[in-house]
Design an enzyme around this catalytic site. Structure first.
Site, PDB file in Angstrom:
ATOM      1  N   ASP A 114       0.118  -5.447  -0.224  1.00  0.00           N
ATOM      2  CA  ASP A 114      -1.131  -4.762   0.142  1.00  0.00           C
ATOM      3  C   ASP A 114      -2.190  -5.134  -0.898  1.00  0.00           C
ATOM      4  O   ASP A 114      -2.852  -6.162  -0.774  1.00  0.00           O
ATOM      5  CB  ASP A 114      -0.814  -3.259   0.192  1.00  0.00           C
ATOM      6  N   PHE A 163      -2.727   0.849   7.983  1.00  0.00           N
ATOM      7  CA  PHE A 163      -1.448   1.402   7.549  1.00  0.00           C
ATOM      8  C   PHE A 163      -0.390   1.229   8.647  1.00  0.00           C
ATOM      9  O   PHE A 163      -0.619   1.613   9.800  1.00  0.00           O
ATOM     10  CB  PHE A 163      -1.596   2.874   7.184  1.00  0.00           C
ATOM     11  N   VAL A 164       0.750   0.667   8.274  1.00  0.00           N
ATOM     12  CA  VAL A 164       1.813   0.417   9.246  1.00  0.00           C
ATOM     13  C   VAL A 164       3.124   1.093   8.826  1.00  0.00           C
ATOM     14  O   VAL A 164       3.342   1.358   7.637  1.00  0.00           O
ATOM     15  CB  VAL A 164       2.059  -1.102   9.443  1.00  0.00           C
TER      16      VAL A 164
HETATM   17  P1  5GP Z   1       0.591  -2.936  -3.270  1.00  0.00           P
HETATM   18  O1  5GP Z   1       0.980  -2.759  -4.716  1.00  0.00           O
HETATM   19  O2  5GP Z   1       0.618  -4.370  -2.813  1.00  0.00           O
HETATM   20  O3  5GP Z   1      -0.730  -2.268  -2.983  1.00  0.00           O
HETATM   21  O4  5GP Z   1       1.588  -2.094  -2.410  1.00  0.00           O
HETATM   22  C1  5GP Z   1       2.890  -2.454  -2.246  1.00  0.00           C
HETATM   23  C2  5GP Z   1       3.684  -1.285  -1.711  1.00  0.00           C
HETATM   24  O5  5GP Z   1       2.853  -0.280  -1.087  1.00  0.00           O
HETATM   25  C3  5GP Z   1       4.623  -1.752  -0.632  1.00  0.00           C
HETATM   26  O6  5GP Z   1       5.853  -2.171  -1.165  1.00  0.00           O
HETATM   27  C4  5GP Z   1       4.765  -0.533   0.238  1.00  0.00           C
HETATM   28  O7  5GP Z   1       5.776   0.306  -0.260  1.00  0.00           O
HETATM   29  C5  5GP Z   1       3.433   0.173   0.101  1.00  0.00           C
HETATM   30  N1  5GP Z   1       2.519  -0.129   1.224  1.00  0.00           N
HETATM   31  C6  5GP Z   1       1.410  -0.891   1.198  1.00  0.00           C
HETATM   32  N2  5GP Z   1       0.819  -0.938   2.406  1.00  0.00           N
HETATM   33  C7  5GP Z   1       1.595  -0.176   3.218  1.00  0.00           C
HETATM   34  C8  5GP Z   1       1.513   0.149   4.619  1.00  0.00           C
HETATM   35  O8  5GP Z   1       0.631  -0.257   5.396  1.00  0.00           O
HETATM   36  N3  5GP Z   1       2.507   0.952   5.097  1.00  0.00           N
HETATM   37  C9  5GP Z   1       3.516   1.435   4.315  1.00  0.00           C
HETATM   38  N4  5GP Z   1       4.420   2.191   4.911  1.00  0.00           N
HETATM   39  N5  5GP Z   1       3.617   1.140   3.011  1.00  0.00           N
HETATM   40  C10 5GP Z   1       2.664   0.334   2.468  1.00  0.00           C
END
Ligand code: 5GP
Length: 188
Positions: A114, A163-164
């Site tokens: 993300d 968000f998924v």
């Molecule tokens: P980042 O550090 O890249 O922002 O986020 C990574 C973590 O955030 C992912 O491993 C996941 O657990 C959570 N995450 C990010 N986007 C989503 C989303 O759209 N849905 C869900 N369920 N978790 C997300």
């Protein structure tokens, strides 16, 4: 009424939110087979170590592993940084890596990239252990949400910044068991 509805209708209600189909399980399986074929090609004779990031990546890495035909090993780590539907931006330590990765070709397997902050942190901590190589694979990638420069080597699907849930990804602990990916309905 149950807080989690997983019936045959297309929309899913999880707690207070409504999610609609986004990527079908057939498409996911097909794409994972293609990613596995790529790994079979790129890592022939190299015995890579797959490092699955729990909890979200368990289903993805399990399916991927079934389609790997080369010698390969698997381990899991845990990093928790995300609550509800917004990234907290706070990244914690990696826990659970028992084996030495020094001199080994490693592939980190994530459910979703993300902001990229989690992966950047994981990458830095693992790189300090001097693996032979360190690549990133993610089932889902939201390029528009990236906050740090990050080269993701293997991507299942590039998706919009929404968000998924499903296929291992949760909303407040629920929804991981959905066999497809669902997206938060825009009016939720
Ligand atoms: P980042 O550090 O890249 O922002 O986020 C990574 C973590 O955030 C992912 O491993 C996941 O657990 C959570 N995450 C990010 N986007 C989503 C989303 O759209 N849905 C869900 N369920 N978790 C997300």
């Amino acid at each position: 009424m149950d807080s989690f509805t997983n019936d045959s209708s297309t929309m899913k209600q999880i707690r207070d939110k409504h999610f609609v189909p986004y990527i079908t399980s057939d498409k996911i399986t097909e794409r994972i087979k293609a990613l596995a074929a790529q790994i079979n090609e790129d890592y022939k004779g190299k015995n890579p170590l797959l490092i699955g990031v729990l909890n979200g990546a368990f289903m993805f890495v399990g399916e991927l592993f079934k389609h790997l035909e080369i010698d390969c090993e698997i381990t899991f780590i845990r990093v928790s940084s995300y609550h509800s539907t917004e990234s907290s931006g706070q990244v914690k330590q990696i826990i659970g890596l028992k084996e030495s990765i020094q001199g080994r070709p490693c592939i980190i397997v994530e459910d979703i990239v993300d902001t990229g902050l989690t992966m950047q942190e994981v990458l830095g901590q693992l790189a300090s252990q001097k693996p032979d190589s360190l690549k990133i694979m993610t089932l889902l990638h939201k390029p528009d949400a990236l906050k740090v420069p990050l080269k993701v080597d293997y991507v299942g699907f590039e998706i919009e910044n929404r968000f998924v849930v499903g296929y291992g990804l949760d909303y407040d602990g629920l929804g991981r068991n959905l066999d497809g990916i669902y997206v938060l309905r825009s009016d939720s």
